[in-house]
Design a protein around this motif. Structure first.
Motif, PDB file in Angstrom:
ATOM      1  N   VAL A 157     -12.216  -3.891   4.072  1.00 40.31           N
ATOM      2  CA  VAL A 157     -11.306  -3.044   3.286  1.00 40.31           C
ATOM      3  C   VAL A 157     -11.940  -2.701   1.943  1.00 40.31           C
ATOM      4  CG1 VAL A 157      -9.138  -3.079   1.990  1.00 40.31           C
ATOM      5  CG2 VAL A 157      -9.166  -3.759   4.386  1.00 40.31           C
TER       6      VAL A 157
ATOM      7  N   GLY B  91      -6.404  -0.858  -1.965  1.00 39.88           N
ATOM      8  CA  GLY B  91      -7.461  -1.584  -1.268  1.00 39.88           C
ATOM      9  C   GLY B  91      -7.608  -3.002  -1.770  1.00 39.88           C
TER      10      GLY B  91
ATOM     11  N   ARG C  42     -14.658   5.495   0.924  1.00 43.10           N
ATOM     12  CA  ARG C  42     -13.683   6.474   0.431  1.00 43.10           C
ATOM     13  C   ARG C  42     -14.049   7.004  -0.949  1.00 43.10           C
ATOM     14  NH1 ARG C  42     -10.918   6.463  -4.056  1.00 43.10           N
ATOM     15  NH2 ARG C  42     -10.871   4.211  -3.785  1.00 43.10           N
ATOM     16  N   SER C  43     -14.689   6.168  -1.783  1.00 49.78           N
ATOM     17  CA  SER C  43     -14.991   6.595  -3.156  1.00 49.78           C
ATOM     18  C   SER C  43     -16.268   7.424  -3.256  1.00 49.78           C
ATOM     19  CB  SER C  43     -15.127   5.366  -4.069  1.00 49.78           C
ATOM     20  OG  SER C  43     -13.923   4.643  -4.106  1.00 49.78           O
TER      21      SER C  43
ATOM     22  N   ASP D 167     -14.585  -0.112   2.593  1.00 48.57           N
ATOM     23  CA  ASP D 167     -13.966   1.198   2.807  1.00 48.57           C
ATOM     24  C   ASP D 167     -13.467   1.796   1.500  1.00 48.57           C
ATOM     25  OD1 ASP D 167     -14.263   1.786   5.486  1.00 48.57           O
ATOM     26  OD2 ASP D 167     -12.530   0.610   6.092  1.00 48.57           O
ATOM     27  N   THR D 168     -12.839   0.945   0.682  1.00 49.96           N
ATOM     28  CA  THR D 168     -12.215   1.433  -0.548  1.00 49.96           C
ATOM     29  C   THR D 168     -13.245   1.842  -1.592  1.00 49.96           C
ATOM     30  OG1 THR D 168     -10.358  -0.062  -0.153  1.00 49.96           O
ATOM     31  CG2 THR D 168     -10.553   0.857  -2.346  1.00 49.96           C
TER      32      THR D 168
ATOM     33  N   TYR E 184      -6.876   4.849   3.899  1.00 46.96           N
ATOM     34  CA  TYR E 184      -7.363   5.318   2.602  1.00 46.96           C
ATOM     35  C   TYR E 184      -7.981   6.706   2.716  1.00 46.96           C
ATOM     36  CZ  TYR E 184      -6.490   0.446   1.743  1.00 46.96           C
ATOM     37  OH  TYR E 184      -5.870  -0.776   1.666  1.00 46.96           O
TER      38      TYR E 184
ATOM     39  N   ILE F 194      -5.594   4.399  -4.719  1.00 46.70           N
ATOM     40  CA  ILE F 194      -6.192   3.929  -3.468  1.00 46.70           C
ATOM     41  C   ILE F 194      -7.004   2.665  -3.706  1.00 46.70           C
ATOM     42  CG2 ILE F 194      -7.805   4.486  -1.617  1.00 46.70           C
ATOM     43  CD1 ILE F 194      -6.916   7.375  -1.793  1.00 46.70           C
ATOM     44  N   THR F 195      -7.719   2.614  -4.828  1.00 49.50           N
ATOM     45  CA  THR F 195      -8.476   1.397  -5.131  1.00 49.50           C
ATOM     46  C   THR F 195      -7.535   0.213  -5.334  1.00 49.50           C
ATOM     47  OG1 THR F 195     -10.235   2.699  -6.156  1.00 49.50           O
ATOM     48  CG2 THR F 195     -10.142   0.361  -6.709  1.00 49.50           C
TER      49      THR F 195
ATOM     50  N   ASP G  84       0.827  -1.214   0.000  1.00 47.85           N
ATOM     51  CA  ASP G  84       0.000   0.000   0.000  1.00 47.85           C
ATOM     52  C   ASP G  84       0.859   1.261   0.000  1.00 47.85           C
ATOM     53  OD1 ASP G  84      -2.308  -1.395  -0.093  1.00 47.85           O
ATOM     54  OD2 ASP G  84      -3.110  -0.700   1.815  1.00 47.85           O
TER      55      ASP G  84
END
Length: 718
Positions: A684, A655, A692-693, A687-688, A619, A651-652, A246
């Protein structure tokens, strides 16, 4: 011309990365061989996980003083469906005489004890706890299978059998787990970067970080400063590979941008480090602090994970900020072949109608309906969170810990059909000699107790039966009876439970027994297999209730310092908490409805929380630090859209890598690790791909510049 700090002399530009690469090569060459030596400093004894104050720990620590050794009992069981014949019993007796010759067997092997129904016979074999328990059990099983009469089914079970099967289940950690994790990461990186060299550089960084971690942890465990077991070892491998990858992806993203703006590799490296070091350090620091909160745990297995995993994250940070930049500086644009970033090439358009690509389009969609998006996302997470009420985390029987084939588990089931379920795994009572009669009477009067003995070194069998009539002599009439062994004014009794030692009924029996015996004397302690499970579960529940709020508070403070804001960190932490609850809710449905798991260890939600909150917040840190950077130049709302567009891909990818590495834990057939693998991998991804998106960008866009309250940025920009 005097070179500036970013352009040192040419020999330094060559020497600095070369020295760093050589240092890491040296560490890896020394640390690599320690992968095969972890077993030397690793223990899977469940009692060693407990705090020193636990009753089971105290009883275990003095067991050798009463029994003459701290041997672990193995139970050899022979079963014939139609009943054992005299010839069977004779052959079993002959075989039993050879068990003492198996290396690792210590003390006296009991004679065969026929069951009341005549269909089974059991033999107790003491195995040295300080030796190779696994090898001893394997050799014993070979001897038992070879010598068993035709038509007779044999098992080696009991505490020693379970220990051997548990270690065997962990046996794939060094090879299979690492191979699956690395292969999954490699395939993802190939798809993401479409480059054959860059994935090898990133994975090399992760592996070198893991070598340094193993080397450090091995010597700390050797010195007794940290505790290592199969569970901690597996999580360490996954954490280091996932986290190092990461952090590497974030740096690679910055380096690729810098190569477009800088012709020289040194300048590009310096620019990339300047943009990446703060979010990488903040992310790693958040995980390290969250893991170190486990030091507040009562349970030694939780305490063990904290510093060991923190060391792994520390080396992941170090490798991503030193070794990786050195390798990429040496490789330059070749690392990205065949899609090399050319100097002077235009950066992708991030916002506006002319912007193309998934993430700019997503950012544009968020700008049109931010409130609808974050409200729908929140409601979806809350709906999934309802399943938390069905998550069963009160502990599972020892026999259900291993998901693969287990002779110990099958043998215990067969044992329960012909003997008292707790045969071979008694509850062990430690109390004052002056109250021996009272202790014995309370134990005999307790429901769930099948039989009772008191340990005696001068008895041929090592113990004396206890009945309502008192302690019974052993041997022919007229021979002296043994006497209870007394150590520091205390005696030790063993109570065979009616139910299997790892069953809920046995736990109820031991809890009731403890309550009753404490009325005799506060100094009475009850240990054994069942008591160890009880004390472990109770300590896990205490740890969960204590550590979760502390981790939240610590992460909140770190985010406030990083983002120079109060409102944004509060919203980020709340989003990750809701995401965690949704992950547990979905896990409850999967565990109960699809896999029909018997429940979960109380530590599963704690580990899942620490990993998901600490790693999930990563993230958001990657996103919001870039958003803040863009907001300073373009205003808050434009900064949010630009930050999402520029970080979306990396970030994706990060993740997906982390989810894949944690999913790899499921190849180890241990219930605890399989459940952690699902919860963290699913969380995860949630979240990803969602939090987060969609959720965080939409909510931040809807709030606008006030998201940075009370910093100066909240009073300026759009």
């Amino acid at each position: 011309m005097t070179p500036d700090i970013r352009s040192p002399r040419r020999w330094l530009r060559i020497a600095i990365p070369a020295v760093l690469i050589l240092l890491w090569l040296g560490v890896a060459s020394v640390g690599g061989p320690y992968f095969g030596k972890v077993d030397e400093v690793s223990s899977n004894d469940r009692t060693s996980y407990l705090p020193a104050s636990a009753d089971a720990t105290r009883v275990q620590s003095v067991l050798a003083d009463f029994a003459g050794s701290d041997a672990i009992p193995a139970v050899v069981l022979y079963v014939r469906a139609g009943g054992l014949t005299p010839a069977d019993l004779s052959a079993i007796t002959d075989a039993t005489a050879t068990f003492a010759d198996v290396e690792g067997v210590t003390g006296e092997v009991s004679p065969p004890i026929p069951s009341a129904d005549g269909a089974a016979a059991e033999v107790f074999v003491p195995i040295a706890s300080d030796g190779e328990v696994v090898n001893t059990v394997q050799h014993l099983r070979q001897d038992v299978a070879r010598s068993a009469p035709s038509g007779v089914t044999s098992y080696v079970t009991g505490p020693a059998g379970y220990t051997a099967d548990l270690v065997d289940a962990f046996g794939g950690i060094d090879g299979i787990l690492l191979l699956v994790a690395l292969l999954a990461v490699f395939l993802i990186l190939i798809v993401v970067y479409r480059s054959p060299l860059l994935p090898l550089i990133v994975l090399g960084t992760a592996m070198f970080a893991l070598c340094a971690s193993i080397l450090t942890v091995w010597w700390l465990a050797k010195a007794g400063l940290v505790q290592l077991n199969g569970q901690v070892q597996g999580i360490l491998f996954i954490l280091v590979i996932g986290a190092a990858t990461d952090y590497s992806l974030l740096y690679v993203s910055r380096y690729r941008e810098a190569l477009r703006d800088n012709e020289r590799r040194w300048t590009a490296t310096w620019t990339a480090l300047k943009g990446a070091w703060e979010p990488i350090l903040a992310s790693g620091g958040t995980v390290i602090v969250g893991l170190l909160c486990l030091l507040l745990s009562d349970l030694n297995s939780n305490k063990a994970l904290g510093p060991v995993a923190a060391i792994g994250i520390g080396f992941s940070l170090l490798a991503a900020l030193t070794f990786l930049p050195s390798l990429l500086m040496a490789a330059g644009r070749v690392a990205f072949w065949p899609v090399r970033p050319r100097f002077g090439s235009a950066h992708p358009v991030l916002t506006g109608a002319e912007a193309t690509g998934l993430w700019p389009r997503l950012a544009r969609g968020i700008s049109k309906r931010p409130r609808l998006i974050w409200v729908v996302c929140t409601l979806a997470l809350l709906a999934a969170s309802v399943g938390v009420l069905q998550f069963q985390a009160s502990g599972v029987p020892q026999s259900d810990l291993i998901l693969s084939a287990s002779q110990a588990r099958d043998g215990q089931a067969a044992l329960g059909e012909h003997y008292a379920g707790g045969s071979g795994s008694p509850a062990v009572i430690l109390g004052p000699q002056s109250r021996l009669d009272d202790i014995a009477q309370v134990a005999l009067d307790s429901d769930g107790i099948n039989s009772l003995t008191v340990l005696s070194k001068d008895s041929p069998s090592g113990s004396l039966p206890v009945t309502d009539a008192g302690i019974q002599p052993v041997g022919p009439p007229g021979t002296p009876a043994g006497s209870p062994t007394v150590v520091d004014g205390e005696v030790m009794l063993q109570a065979t439970l009616t139910d299997a030692a790892d069953s809920m009924a046995a736990e109820h029996t031991v809890r009731s027994l403890r309550t009753a015996l404490h009325q005799v004397s506060d100094s009475v302690r009850v240990g054994g297999v069942t008591a160890t499970a009880i004390d472990s579960n109770d300590a896990s529940i205490h740890d969960r209730n204590l550590i979760i709020p502390i981790v939240l508070a610590v992460i909140l403070v770190i985010l406030m310092l990083l983002l120079r804001s109060v409102l944004a960190p509060v919203l980020l932490v709340l989003s990750v908490v809701v995401s965690f609850a949704a992950s547990l809710g979905v896990a409850a449905f999967v565990f109960n409805g699809i896999f029909d798991f018997p429940g979960a260890d109380p530590a599963v939600p704690l580990y899942g929380f620490v990993f998901l909150v600490a790693l999930g917040i990563d993230y958001n840190i990657f996103l919001m630090t870039r958003v803040r950077e863009e907001s300073l130049l373009h205003g808050t709302r434009q900064g949010i859209l630009r930050g999402l567009a520029v970080t979306g891909g990396v970030i994706t990818s990060a993740g997906l890598v982390l989810a894949a590495t944690f999913a790899a834990l499921s190849v180890i057939p241990i219930l605890f690790l399989v459940q952690i693998a699902f919860i963290v991998a699913f969380g995860v991804l949630l979240d990803t791909l969602l939090v987060r998106s969609l959720l965080i960008p939409a909510l931040s866009y809807d709030i606008g510049r006030a998201i940075w309250w009370p910093s100066r940025l909240s009073r300026s920009g759009g």
